[in-house]
Structures are given as C-alpha cells and as structure tokens.
Design a protein around this motif. Sequence first.
Motif, PDB file in Angstrom:
ATOM      1  N   TRP A   1       0.724   7.285  -4.080  1.00  0.00           N
ATOM      2  CA  TRP A   1       1.613   6.808  -3.024  1.00  0.00           C
ATOM      3  C   TRP A   1       2.306   7.786  -2.074  1.00  0.00           C
ATOM      4  O   TRP A   1       2.589   7.769  -0.991  1.00  0.00           O
ATOM      5  N   ASP A   2       2.749   9.133  -2.730  1.00  0.00           N
ATOM      6  CA  ASP A   2       3.386  10.042  -2.247  1.00  0.00           C
ATOM      7  C   ASP A   2       2.532  10.614  -1.010  1.00  0.00           C
ATOM      8  O   ASP A   2       3.282  11.227  -0.317  1.00  0.00           O
ATOM      9  N   THR A   3       1.389  10.596  -1.175  1.00  0.00           N
ATOM     10  CA  THR A   3       0.492  11.249  -0.119  1.00  0.00           C
ATOM     11  C   THR A   3      -0.161  10.251   0.851  1.00  0.00           C
ATOM     12  O   THR A   3      -0.750  10.586   1.875  1.00  0.00           O
ATOM     13  N   LYS A   4      -0.492   9.155   0.262  1.00  0.00           N
ATOM     14  CA  LYS A   4      -1.119   8.151   0.981  1.00  0.00           C
ATOM     15  C   LYS A   4      -0.633   6.655   0.829  1.00  0.00           C
ATOM     16  O   LYS A   4      -0.942   5.984  -0.016  1.00  0.00           O
ATOM     17  N   ARG A   5       0.351   6.114   1.984  1.00  0.00           N
ATOM     18  CA  ARG A   5       0.982   5.041   1.661  1.00  0.00           C
ATOM     19  C   ARG A   5      -0.031   3.854   2.393  1.00  0.00           C
ATOM     20  O   ARG A   5       0.355   3.426   3.288  1.00  0.00           O
ATOM     21  N   ASN A   6      -0.982   3.567   1.438  1.00  0.00           N
ATOM     22  CA  ASN A   6      -1.934   2.430   1.903  1.00  0.00           C
ATOM     23  C   ASN A   6      -1.785   1.237   0.958  1.00  0.00           C
ATOM     24  O   ASN A   6      -1.458   1.438  -0.239  1.00  0.00           O
ATOM     25  N   LEU A   7      -2.011   0.028   1.510  1.00  0.00           N
ATOM     26  CA  LEU A   7      -1.785  -1.074   0.885  1.00  0.00           C
ATOM     27  C   LEU A   7      -2.675  -2.175   1.653  1.00  0.00           C
ATOM     28  O   LEU A   7      -2.911  -2.284   2.533  1.00  0.00           O
ATOM     29  N   THR A   8      -3.313  -2.935   0.577  1.00  0.00           N
ATOM     30  CA  THR A   8      -4.160  -3.880   0.966  1.00  0.00           C
ATOM     31  C   THR A   8      -3.620  -5.470   0.768  1.00  0.00           C
ATOM     32  O   THR A   8      -3.066  -5.608  -0.119  1.00  0.00           O
ATOM     33  N   LEU A   9      -3.774  -6.183   1.909  1.00  0.00           N
ATOM     34  CA  LEU A   9      -3.237  -7.530   2.140  1.00  0.00           C
ATOM     35  C   LEU A   9      -4.455  -8.503   1.953  1.00  0.00           C
ATOM     36  O   LEU A   9      -5.283  -8.440   2.897  1.00  0.00           O
TER      37      LEU A   9
ATOM     38  N   VAL B   1       9.736  -1.557   6.414  1.00  0.00           N
ATOM     39  CA  VAL B   1       8.963  -0.238   5.937  1.00  0.00           C
ATOM     40  C   VAL B   1      10.113   0.930   6.375  1.00  0.00           C
ATOM     41  O   VAL B   1      10.627   0.873   7.352  1.00  0.00           O
ATOM     42  N   GLU B   2      10.169   1.638   5.237  1.00  0.00           N
ATOM     43  CA  GLU B   2      11.123   2.839   5.193  1.00  0.00           C
ATOM     44  C   GLU B   2      10.408   4.035   6.068  1.00  0.00           C
ATOM     45  O   GLU B   2       9.401   4.186   6.162  1.00  0.00           O
ATOM     46  N   LYS B   3      11.335   4.674   6.996  1.00  0.00           N
ATOM     47  CA  LYS B   3      10.711   5.703   7.709  1.00  0.00           C
ATOM     48  C   LYS B   3      10.054   6.758   7.081  1.00  0.00           C
ATOM     49  O   LYS B   3      10.632   7.017   6.151  1.00  0.00           O
ATOM     50  N   GLY B   4       9.236   7.449   7.380  1.00  0.00           N
ATOM     51  CA  GLY B   4       8.583   8.616   6.648  1.00  0.00           C
ATOM     52  C   GLY B   4       7.082   8.802   7.116  1.00  0.00           C
ATOM     53  O   GLY B   4       6.802   8.790   8.400  1.00  0.00           O
ATOM     54  N   LYS B   5       6.278   9.006   6.325  1.00  0.00           N
ATOM     55  CA  LYS B   5       4.811   9.390   6.214  1.00  0.00           C
ATOM     56  C   LYS B   5       4.324   8.078   6.891  1.00  0.00           C
ATOM     57  O   LYS B   5       4.790   6.767   6.750  1.00  0.00           O
ATOM     58  N   LYS B   6       2.980   8.125   7.528  1.00  0.00           N
ATOM     59  CA  LYS B   6       2.278   6.670   7.899  1.00  0.00           C
ATOM     60  C   LYS B   6       2.229   5.686   6.932  1.00  0.00           C
ATOM     61  O   LYS B   6       1.638   6.050   6.007  1.00  0.00           O
ATOM     62  N   PHE B   7       2.498   4.442   7.330  1.00  0.00           N
ATOM     63  CA  PHE B   7       2.418   3.314   6.364  1.00  0.00           C
ATOM     64  C   PHE B   7       1.184   2.593   6.693  1.00  0.00           C
ATOM     65  O   PHE B   7       1.073   1.917   8.198  1.00  0.00           O
ATOM     66  N   THR B   8       0.021   1.996   6.133  1.00  0.00           N
ATOM     67  CA  THR B   8      -1.033   1.372   6.632  1.00  0.00           C
ATOM     68  C   THR B   8      -1.283   0.210   5.752  1.00  0.00           C
ATOM     69  O   THR B   8      -1.100   0.159   4.461  1.00  0.00           O
ATOM     70  N   VAL B   9      -1.525  -1.021   6.203  1.00  0.00           N
ATOM     71  CA  VAL B   9      -1.660  -2.181   5.719  1.00  0.00           C
ATOM     72  C   VAL B   9      -3.313  -2.449   5.947  1.00  0.00           C
ATOM     73  O   VAL B   9      -3.522  -2.495   7.285  1.00  0.00           O
ATOM     74  N   GLU B  10      -4.017  -2.535   4.954  1.00  0.00           N
ATOM     75  CA  GLU B  10      -5.485  -2.911   5.144  1.00  0.00           C
ATOM     76  C   GLU B  10      -5.794  -4.464   4.975  1.00  0.00           C
ATOM     77  O   GLU B  10      -5.483  -4.920   3.955  1.00  0.00           O
ATOM     78  N   THR B  11      -6.537  -5.194   6.029  1.00  0.00           N
ATOM     79  CA  THR B  11      -6.947  -6.370   5.760  1.00  0.00           C
ATOM     80  C   THR B  11      -8.384  -6.412   6.100  1.00  0.00           C
ATOM     81  O   THR B  11      -9.010  -5.614   6.268  1.00  0.00           O
ATOM     82  N   SER B  12      -9.014  -7.600   5.745  1.00  0.00           N
ATOM     83  CA  SER B  12     -10.474  -7.782   6.167  1.00  0.00           C
ATOM     84  C   SER B  12     -10.727  -7.851   7.416  1.00  0.00           C
ATOM     85  O   SER B  12     -11.833  -7.613   8.058  1.00  0.00           O
ATOM     86  N   TYR B  13      -9.581  -7.836   8.408  1.00  0.00           N
ATOM     87  CA  TYR B  13      -9.900  -7.876   9.984  1.00  0.00           C
ATOM     88  C   TYR B  13      -9.707  -6.402  10.449  1.00  0.00           C
ATOM     89  O   TYR B  13     -10.458  -6.345  11.418  1.00  0.00           O
ATOM     90  N   GLY B  14      -8.692  -5.665   9.931  1.00  0.00           N
ATOM     91  CA  GLY B  14      -8.597  -4.415  10.517  1.00  0.00           C
ATOM     92  C   GLY B  14      -7.250  -3.700   9.791  1.00  0.00           C
ATOM     93  O   GLY B  14      -6.691  -4.231   8.618  1.00  0.00           O
ATOM     94  N   LYS B  15      -6.663  -2.564  10.434  1.00  0.00           N
ATOM     95  CA  LYS B  15      -5.748  -2.114   9.791  1.00  0.00           C
ATOM     96  C   LYS B  15      -4.400  -2.194  10.687  1.00  0.00           C
ATOM     97  O   LYS B  15      -4.510  -2.221  11.984  1.00  0.00           O
ATOM     98  N   ILE B  16      -3.168  -1.927  10.125  1.00  0.00           N
ATOM     99  CA  ILE B  16      -2.034  -1.917  10.815  1.00  0.00           C
ATOM    100  C   ILE B  16      -1.236  -0.851  10.429  1.00  0.00           C
ATOM    101  O   ILE B  16      -1.103  -0.523   9.235  1.00  0.00           O
ATOM    102  N   GLN B  17      -0.955  -0.029  11.247  1.00  0.00           N
ATOM    103  CA  GLN B  17      -0.240   1.491  11.083  1.00  0.00           C
ATOM    104  C   GLN B  17       1.130   1.332  11.540  1.00  0.00           C
ATOM    105  O   GLN B  17       1.134   0.996  12.871  1.00  0.00           O
TER     106      GLN B  17
END
Length: 302
Positions: free
Chosen positions: A136-144, A152-168
């Motif tokens: 998590w410290d280097t890659k804030r990725n989450l699957t939904l 979301v707290e401000k900081g490094k890029k936060f990514t939500v991955e879904t079967s349709y696409g990504k939200i950053q």
Amino acid sequence: MNTRKGDLINKWLKNELSEEELKAFKKLDDYDSYMMISEKAKYFKSPDFNTDDSLKNIESKIKDKKSSSYKIRYQYLAAVAAILIVAFSIFKIFNINSDVKIFKTEIAKTQTINLPDNSTVNLSANSLISFDNSAWDTKRNLTLEGEAFFDVEKGKKFTVETSYGKIQVLGTQFNVKARKYGFEVVCYEGSVQITVEDRIYVLEERDHFTLRNKKISKSKTVFTSPDWKRNSTILKSAALDLVLKEFKNYYDVDFETSNVDTSRQYTGSFVHNDLENALKSITLPLDLTYEINKQKVVLKAK
C-alpha cells in the motif's frame, strides 16, 4: 462431501453451472470461502503448466506398464489427475507473498473500512473490495466489485480497479458502482479520472458518469452523497429489469416477471429498510401488482 455439493463445486471450477445450479451453489455454507479463494487467485501467477503435454506424458507411462484391465488404467489416470488438481490448487492458495485484505458485504449489509493511509471506504450491500496491504505504501490500488463510497486522503495516486475500467484520484470523495448490469461514477468533491477501454474521462465536482448497455452518458447530481448511504436507491429512466436487479442488493428475494414487460422504463426511488414500502414504490408508478410468497415476489399487470 455429499455428491450434490461435489458436483456443484466441480461445475463451478469448470464454469459450467446453470442458472439454477448457480443459485444452489451460492447457498452452500462455505460459498464465501470459495469466493475468497477465487478472488485471491486473481493476484497470483501460477507456474507454467502444459496440460496436454502432462496428460500425454502420464498416458505414455501408463501404456508402458502392463495393466490387467482398462479399468485399472483409467482409475490410475483419474487418481493422478486429481492429485495434480489438488497440488495446483494448494500452490495457488498458499504460495502467497503478499498480504491481501478482502472485505465482503452481504445483501442489505454495509461496512466501513479504514485503509492504511487513513482513507475510508463505505462498502455498500452485496459488494467486495480487496487490496494488497503490504504494497500500500508504494501502490495505493484497490479492486471493487459492487458499490462503494470513497473518502480519499491526499497523497500518492489512489486507484480503484473494476471490471469496466480504472478510477484514479489524488484526494477526493466519490462513489463507484460496478455491477454486472452497469457502471457509474459520481464525483462529490475534487476530481477523478476514469479510464474505460483506453479512453479517459475526467469528472469534476457533482459530475455523474454512467456506462450502461455500452452507452456512456454524463450528467450532474444535486446530491452531496450517494443515495444508498441514505438507505434508498434513486433511478432515472431505468428498465424494470435493471430496477429489480438493484432491488435484490438490499432484499433477499427473487422475482417472477413472466407476466410483465421488464423493458418498461422506471423513474423513482425505493427504500432499503421496508420491503412492502419498496415494492409499492416500484409497482404503483408502473401500474403493477405484487404478491409475496416466502422469498418470491410475483409481479403482475393490473
């Protein structure tokens, strides 16, 4: 393990379950465990394994040995194949170098999850999220899978991955709905970037992005939080079939719709904590009636 259960698991592994068998499979006591194993398997890369070559090798060795009957030969082959499957599954499950966290909600249940960076996720009903806690410290990725509201707290890029696409995002509040029947993202604060099939869409505050039946649309919302957090679902010009699918995230019922037109358009809302009230909210505007028989709701035209 009884024969019925074994058959369901075997067909699930082969992706051969019929609609009725899938319902029965979901009612198994350890269904959630199978889903968790399946979810974790997405994060692992299994070793190269050539099934055809392996089977040929097994058959070659068997043929080299004299067998008293074909029955013995195929029993041996089946036993070896079973051992290979079990060994392969054990490798996929236990050869884990990461700390994957999985959170799943049931029908009509919600959950709040605090992420390692103090961001929060409000997970809606019948939904699942997973992330690698160790990275998590280097890659804030989450699957939904399902629906969730993110703060979301401000900081490094936060990514939500879904079967349709990504939200950053870098820091914002937004809601994502990624269910089998549609994809929606609403930005309530800040901005988000959506990537769908290599196309990028940027949402600003109060923008509402919808992907349904391969059609993309954008609109504005007047609300400051998602409807499900207010224990209701709001729908605009949605087919009845989609409305009923959404309904089943909050009520454990099945619908009988053979006597109604499920393509009819519905605009309105229903609550999540009163079945009768919710059904009336849907049926009255469409001039329908309903009957409740245990967990089945029969819809009919007046």
